[in-house]
Motif scaffolding. Structure first.
Motif, PDB file in Angstrom:
ATOM      1  N   PHE A 171      41.316  29.769  31.229  1.00  0.00           N
ATOM      2  CA  PHE A 171      42.335  30.019  32.249  1.00  0.00           C
ATOM      3  C   PHE A 171      41.798  29.675  33.631  1.00  0.00           C
ATOM      4  N   SER A 172      42.642  29.002  34.411  1.00  0.00           N
ATOM      5  CA  SER A 172      42.238  28.719  35.785  1.00  0.00           C
ATOM      6  C   SER A 172      42.599  29.899  36.686  1.00  0.00           C
ATOM      7  N   HIS A 173      43.604  30.664  36.312  1.00  0.00           N
ATOM      8  CA  HIS A 173      44.015  31.820  37.102  1.00  0.00           C
ATOM      9  C   HIS A 173      44.282  32.983  36.154  1.00  0.00           C
ATOM     10  N   VAL A 174      43.826  34.164  36.538  1.00  0.00           N
ATOM     11  CA  VAL A 174      44.094  35.370  35.748  1.00  0.00           C
ATOM     12  C   VAL A 174      44.617  36.450  36.684  1.00  0.00           C
ATOM     13  N   LEU A 175      45.857  36.875  36.467  1.00  0.00           N
ATOM     14  CA  LEU A 175      46.426  37.930  37.310  1.00  0.00           C
ATOM     15  C   LEU A 175      46.840  39.112  36.445  1.00  0.00           C
ATOM     16  N   ALA A 176      46.377  40.309  36.806  1.00  0.00           N
ATOM     17  CA  ALA A 176      46.805  41.528  36.125  1.00  0.00           C
ATOM     18  C   ALA A 176      47.719  42.290  37.076  1.00  0.00           C
ATOM     19  N   PHE A 177      48.893  42.634  36.605  1.00  0.00           N
ATOM     20  CA  PHE A 177      49.880  43.288  37.467  1.00  0.00           C
ATOM     21  C   PHE A 177      49.796  44.809  37.328  1.00  0.00           C
ATOM     22  N   HIS A 178      49.737  45.456  38.485  1.00  0.00           N
ATOM     23  CA  HIS A 178      49.736  46.922  38.555  1.00  0.00           C
ATOM     24  C   HIS A 178      50.792  47.338  39.568  1.00  0.00           C
ATOM     25  N   SER A 179      51.106  48.634  39.604  1.00  0.00           N
ATOM     26  CA  SER A 179      52.175  49.034  40.526  1.00  0.00           C
ATOM     27  C   SER A 179      51.932  50.407  41.129  1.00  0.00           C
ATOM     28  N   GLN A 180      50.731  50.658  41.602  1.00  0.00           N
ATOM     29  CA  GLN A 180      50.514  51.968  42.227  1.00  0.00           C
ATOM     30  C   GLN A 180      50.013  51.882  43.654  1.00  0.00           C
ATOM     31  N   GLY A 181      50.134  50.735  44.287  1.00  0.00           N
ATOM     32  CA  GLY A 181      49.636  50.681  45.649  1.00  0.00           C
ATOM     33  C   GLY A 181      50.187  49.488  46.386  1.00  0.00           C
ATOM     34  N   GLN A 182      49.824  49.363  47.654  1.00  0.00           N
ATOM     35  CA  GLN A 182      50.288  48.241  48.465  1.00  0.00           C
ATOM     36  C   GLN A 182      49.090  47.406  48.863  1.00  0.00           C
ATOM     37  N   VAL A 183      48.434  46.867  47.883  1.00  0.00           N
ATOM     38  CA  VAL A 183      47.198  46.160  48.171  1.00  0.00           C
ATOM     39  C   VAL A 183      46.965  45.112  47.085  1.00  0.00           C
ATOM     40  N   ILE A 184      46.387  43.989  47.483  1.00  0.00           N
ATOM     41  CA  ILE A 184      45.952  43.001  46.490  1.00  0.00           C
ATOM     42  C   ILE A 184      44.440  43.128  46.379  1.00  0.00           C
ATOM     43  N   TYR A 185      43.950  43.546  45.250  1.00  0.00           N
ATOM     44  CA  TYR A 185      42.508  43.539  45.028  1.00  0.00           C
ATOM     45  C   TYR A 185      42.120  42.146  44.578  1.00  0.00           C
ATOM     46  N   TRP A 186      41.101  41.621  45.168  1.00  0.00           N
ATOM     47  CA  TRP A 186      40.705  40.280  44.738  1.00  0.00           C
ATOM     48  C   TRP A 186      39.204  40.126  44.908  1.00  0.00           C
ATOM     49  N   GLY A 187      38.699  39.064  44.323  1.00  0.00           N
ATOM     50  CA  GLY A 187      37.274  38.798  44.422  1.00  0.00           C
ATOM     51  C   GLY A 187      36.487  39.649  43.451  1.00  0.00           C
ATOM     52  N   TYR A 188      35.253  39.255  43.249  1.00  0.00           N
ATOM     53  CA  TYR A 188      34.392  40.037  42.371  1.00  0.00           C
ATOM     54  C   TYR A 188      32.956  39.799  42.785  1.00  0.00           C
ATOM     55  N   ARG A 189      32.414  40.704  43.564  1.00  0.00           N
ATOM     56  CA  ARG A 189      31.011  40.665  43.992  1.00  0.00           C
ATOM     57  C   ARG A 189      30.602  39.334  44.611  1.00  0.00           C
ATOM     58  N   GLY A 190      31.543  38.704  45.318  1.00  0.00           N
ATOM     59  CA  GLY A 190      31.226  37.439  45.971  1.00  0.00           C
ATOM     60  C   GLY A 190      31.107  36.273  45.003  1.00  0.00           C
ATOM     61  N   MET A 191      31.475  36.483  43.738  1.00  0.00           N
ATOM     62  CA  MET A 191      31.338  35.410  42.743  1.00  0.00           C
ATOM     63  C   MET A 191      32.626  34.594  42.613  1.00  0.00           C
ATOM     64  N   GLU A 192      33.658  34.951  43.385  1.00  0.00           N
ATOM     65  CA  GLU A 192      34.938  34.267  43.235  1.00  0.00           C
ATOM     66  C   GLU A 192      34.868  32.850  43.830  1.00  0.00           C
ATOM     67  N   PRO A 193      35.732  31.946  43.368  1.00  0.00           N
ATOM     68  CA  PRO A 193      35.733  30.579  43.896  1.00  0.00           C
ATOM     69  C   PRO A 193      36.086  30.562  45.386  1.00  0.00           C
ATOM     70  N   LEU A 194      35.635  29.519  46.083  1.00  0.00           N
ATOM     71  CA  LEU A 194      35.797  29.442  47.532  1.00  0.00           C
ATOM     72  C   LEU A 194      37.253  29.491  47.987  1.00  0.00           C
ATOM     73  N   GLU A 195      38.135  28.870  47.223  1.00  0.00           N
ATOM     74  CA  GLU A 195      39.524  28.789  47.686  1.00  0.00           C
ATOM     75  C   GLU A 195      40.276  30.116  47.550  1.00  0.00           C
ATOM     76  N   SER A 196      39.653  31.111  46.936  1.00  0.00           N
ATOM     77  CA  SER A 196      40.337  32.389  46.716  1.00  0.00           C
ATOM     78  C   SER A 196      40.849  32.998  48.015  1.00  0.00           C
ATOM     79  N   LYS A 197      39.987  32.984  49.040  1.00  0.00           N
ATOM     80  CA  LYS A 197      40.304  33.692  50.271  1.00  0.00           C
ATOM     81  C   LYS A 197      41.606  33.161  50.885  1.00  0.00           C
ATOM     82  N   GLU A 198      41.683  31.857  51.012  1.00  0.00           N
ATOM     83  CA  GLU A 198      42.871  31.277  51.638  1.00  0.00           C
ATOM     84  C   GLU A 198      44.127  31.599  50.821  1.00  0.00           C
ATOM     85  N   MET A 199      44.008  31.496  49.515  1.00  0.00           N
ATOM     86  CA  MET A 199      45.170  31.722  48.671  1.00  0.00           C
ATOM     87  C   MET A 199      45.618  33.183  48.721  1.00  0.00           C
ATOM     88  N   VAL A 200      44.671  34.098  48.745  1.00  0.00           N
ATOM     89  CA  VAL A 200      45.029  35.515  48.823  1.00  0.00           C
ATOM     90  C   VAL A 200      45.677  35.811  50.170  1.00  0.00           C
TER      91      VAL A 200
END
Ligand SMILES: [Zn+2]
Length: 348
Positions: free
Chosen positions: A255-284
């Motif tokens: 998978f090039s993208h993996v999104l898990a949907f939750h519904s208990q807050g108003q926040v997008i959690y993203w990234g993982y210990r700085g290991m995420e791909p470079l383009e993540s920040k702009e897209m988020v």
């Protein structure tokens, strides 16, 4: 007339089925105490006869109805007719199938999942309606908010597992009752309480979102040490069949993208210990601006979860709105996330 409560039923769903108000069912069923009462499978209800030409409720009620495994299963023939491929990727603790829906023929594979947390069944309802609408636009070759879905789905294959935790969702919708195979266990975990609005775990009291072999030990230390309605990580990673099924399914694909949907807050959690791909920040950031949801990068495993807990539960309407707004991005431009699944928490 008499109606026998089925698996997955709630008072609102039965009322909707017979086009009466939940209150009307209370009037004719003194053994049901309130609109919040759970309806156990096998319970008999008296449904008042009314003239169906004069329904007492409007169609918009459907938007607010609860949604679980039986609703998904009832929908499968229709989804198949619309060209959606259905497969079973595993089984829950109570042996309920975990369904994956697939649409598109592209090389690039994307994976959405929902219904991880039992009291977040809105995400399952949203994802099923989302793929259904994609299928309709693909079949009819119509644009959706200006996007050529048919063309996009030539480049992309989208997989959706709408309900990872069917046993937990059933518990939230119907409560616990003596003939339930986990009656004693669930009551013990829940300290004797018979309400389950707060329950996120699977039926064994394990939080499926805490089951990953990625920083599991760190997260487990800060979490409850025994089965609980939420946040218990289990005795080891991937002990629960639901988590294992998604893990195996994810590993089988690239998978090039993996999104898990939750519904208990108003926040997008993203990234993982700085290991995420470079383009993540702009897209988020783009997604954040569009949805008015604050992005929150997870540098440590637990940080995001604390923030999420302080937020209000979202309403169903926002999920519909998300569905409409999210499609403003062509699918291929959705944010790329890191190696872990990401909680997409939705605005109120
Ligand atoms: Zn959640």
């Amino acid at each position: 007339m008499k109606y026998t409560v089925q698996k997955g039923d709630t008072l609102a769903k039965v009322a909707y089925l017979f086009k009466v108000r939940p209150f009307d069912l209370l009037l004719f069923n003194p053994h049901i105490y309130s609109e919040q009462s759970y309806l156990y499978p096998g319970l008999d209800l008296h449904v008042p006869s009314i003239n169906r030409d004069l329904p007492l409720i409007g169609d918009d009620v459907h938007t607010n109805l609860e949604f679980g495994q039986t609703d998904i299963e009832n929908k499968i023939p229709e989804l198949r007719n619309k060209g959606i491929h259905v497969e079973i990727i595993g089984y829950s603790v109570m042996n309920q199938p975990l369904y994956a829906f697939k649409i598109g023929e592209g090389k690039k594979e994307i994976f959405y999942s929902g219904g991880w947390h039992a009291n977040e069944w809105h995400t399952s309802k949203f994802l099923v309606q989302y793929i259904e609408q994609l299928a309709e636009h693909k079949q009819n070759k119509t644009l959706w908010n200006g996007y050529d879905i048919d063309k996009i789905l030539n480049d992309i294959t989208l997989y959706i597992v709408p309900l990872v935790n069917p046993d937990g969702v059933d518990l939230v919708l119907q409560g616990i009752y003596p003939s339930h195979p986990y009656y004693e266990d669930v009551l013990a975990i829940n300290k004797g309480m018979k309400r389950f609005e707060h329950w996120s775990s699977n039926i064994r009291g394990v939080d499926l979102n805490h089951q990953w072999p990625a920083g599991w030990e760190i997260e487990a230390v800060e979490s409850p040490q025994e089965p609980w309605s939420r946040h218990y990580s289990g005795k080891a990673p991937l002990t629960e069949p639901e988590a294992m099924a998604v893990y195996t399914f994810t590993n089988k694909h690239s998978f090039s993208h993996v999104l898990a949907f939750h519904s208990q807050g108003q926040v997008i959690y993203w990234g993982y210990r700085g290991m995420e791909p470079l383009e993540s920040k702009e897209m988020v950031e783009r997604l954040s601006l569009l949805l008015h949801i604050r992005p929150f990068i997870q540098l440590k495993v637990m940080e995001g979860i604390r923030i999420g807990l302080s937020k209000k539960r979202v309403g169903l309407d926002s999920l519909w709105r998300l569905g409409l707004e999210q499609i403003h991005y062509p699918l291929k431009h959705l944010p790329r996330f890191g190696p872990t699944t990401v909680c997409l928490h939705l605005k109120d």
